[in-house]
Scaffold this active site. Sequence first.
Site, PDB file in Angstrom:
ATOM      1  N   CYS A   1       0.814  -1.231   0.000  1.00 33.94           N
ATOM      2  CA  CYS A   1       0.000   0.000   0.000  1.00 33.94           C
ATOM      3  C   CYS A   1       0.843   1.275   0.000  1.00 33.94           C
ATOM      4  CB  CYS A   1      -0.931   0.011   1.203  1.00 33.94           C
ATOM      5  SG  CYS A   1      -1.967  -1.439   1.260  1.00 33.94           S
TER       6      CYS A   1
ATOM      7  N   HIS B   1      -4.027   6.676   3.090  1.00 27.78           N
ATOM      8  CA  HIS B   1      -4.347   5.368   2.524  1.00 27.78           C
ATOM      9  C   HIS B   1      -5.701   4.927   3.090  1.00 27.78           C
ATOM     10  CE1 HIS B   1      -4.070   1.481   0.864  1.00 27.78           C
ATOM     11  NE2 HIS B   1      -4.018   0.873   2.052  1.00 27.78           N
TER      12      HIS B   1
ATOM     13  N   ASN C   1     -10.015  -0.679  -0.348  1.00 25.96           N
ATOM     14  CA  ASN C   1      -8.555  -0.616  -0.282  1.00 25.96           C
ATOM     15  C   ASN C   1      -7.980  -1.159  -1.596  1.00 25.96           C
ATOM     16  OD1 ASN C   1      -5.843  -0.924   0.261  1.00 25.96           O
ATOM     17  ND2 ASN C   1      -6.108  -2.059   2.174  1.00 25.96           N
TER      18      ASN C   1
END
Length: 329
Positions: A115, A256, A286
Site C-alpha cells: 500500500c 491510505h 482498499n
Amino acid sequence: MTRNKTKIAGTGSYLPERVMTNDDWAKLVDTSDEWITTRTGIKERHFAAEGEATSDMVTEAAKRAIEDANIKRDDIDLIIVATVSPDTAYPSAGNWTQKKLGLGPIPSFDLGAACSGFLYGVIIADSLIRTGMAKNVLVAGAEIMSRVINWEDRATCVLFGDGAGAAVLNAANEDGQGILSTYWGADGNLGDLLIQPAGGSAIPASRESVEKKLHTVHMKGNEVFKNAVLRMQEAAIKAIELANLTSNDIDLYIPHQANIRIIEATIKRAGIPREKTLINIDKIANISAATIPIGLDQARKQGRLKKGDTLLMSSFGAGFTWGGIVVKM
Ligand code: ACO
C-alpha cells in the site's frame, strides 16, 4: 548548487466499470452490508473485467496523467509501477505499460511496497529528478486485488478493490512549489502479519499451495490494525514536521484507505479536520498501491486540491511499509 524541487505535474486514474457492492458479497460469504460498513467504512468497490490486466489499467491512468501534465508521451523517461499484483512475475507491469504506451527503450520497473508503493515511487522519482537522472517520471500505483484475495474468506475478501492511479513528476520552476518533505520506513519483522505466502521462491506454486489458497491475501486483521494506526499517525506527523509546518498548514490530507477507523484515529492524533481529509473508501475500498494516486487524481478533478495548496499523503501497508509526503501543489 540548489536543485529545483519536484512537482506533481499531472495526474490520472482508472477504475474498472464493474461495481461489487457489500450486498453482492453477502450473497457469496457470510457477511452483511451492516458489518462491512460499520467495521470498515466500505460500501462498494470496483473489480476488473475478465482479461483486463494490471498494465491495461496503468496505461489508461498514464494516458490521462500525461495529457494532464501537458507533455508529450515521449517526454516520459522513466516508468515506476507500484503493485503487488503485476500482470506477470516478469516482465514487470512497468515493462508491459511501456509497450502499451508505445514508448522507446526507457527504463521501467515495478516497486513492491504494497500500500505504500506509490509514495515510495514518488520518493525515488523525486531524488532522480533532483539529481538530474530523470526529467519526467511516470509513477503509477495499480492493483487487481480481486485476483489475489481468497473469495471464501470473509475477513479479507470484502476489504479490497481494483484500479490504477498515475502521476507525472518533473522539476518545479516556481519558488515554493514541489515536494517539501518525505518520510518512509519499513519493518520486515512483522511481515508475516499480512502476506501472500506462495508463488515466490519460498513456496513455489504446487497443487498443495493452490488447494491451501496460499496464493491469496492472509492477514491477522487486529495486529495489522494496531500497527496501521501507529504508523499512519507517525508518517503523517513526521512529514508535517520535516516540512517545518503544522497541521494547520495542511489544505488536504489524502490517507491510505484501509479502514475508516484507521483514518479517523490518524486525523484525530495528527490534528487534521475531517473536512480537510479525502475519504473515498466507501466507493473504492482498499486498492493497495493504487489508493493514494486515485485519491490524488479525484481530489484535483473535484477541485478539492488547487495550485498553491499544501497536500499531505500518508500510507501503511504489508511489509510492513509506511510513508508520508508533503507537497506544495
Ligand atoms: N462479515 C461479518 N463478520 C466478519 C467479517 C465479515 N466480513 N469479517 C470478520 N468477521 C467476524 C470475525 O469472524 C469475528 O467474529 P468472532 O468474534 O465470532 O470471532 C468478528 O467479526 C470480529 O473480527 P475482527 O477481525 O476482530 O474484526 P475487526 O474489528 O478487527 O475488523 C478488519 C477486521 C476490518 C480486517 C480490521 O482488523 C482491519 O481493518 N485491519 C487492518 C487492515 C489494514 O490496515 N490493512 C493494511 C493495508 S492492506 C495491504 O497492505 C495490502
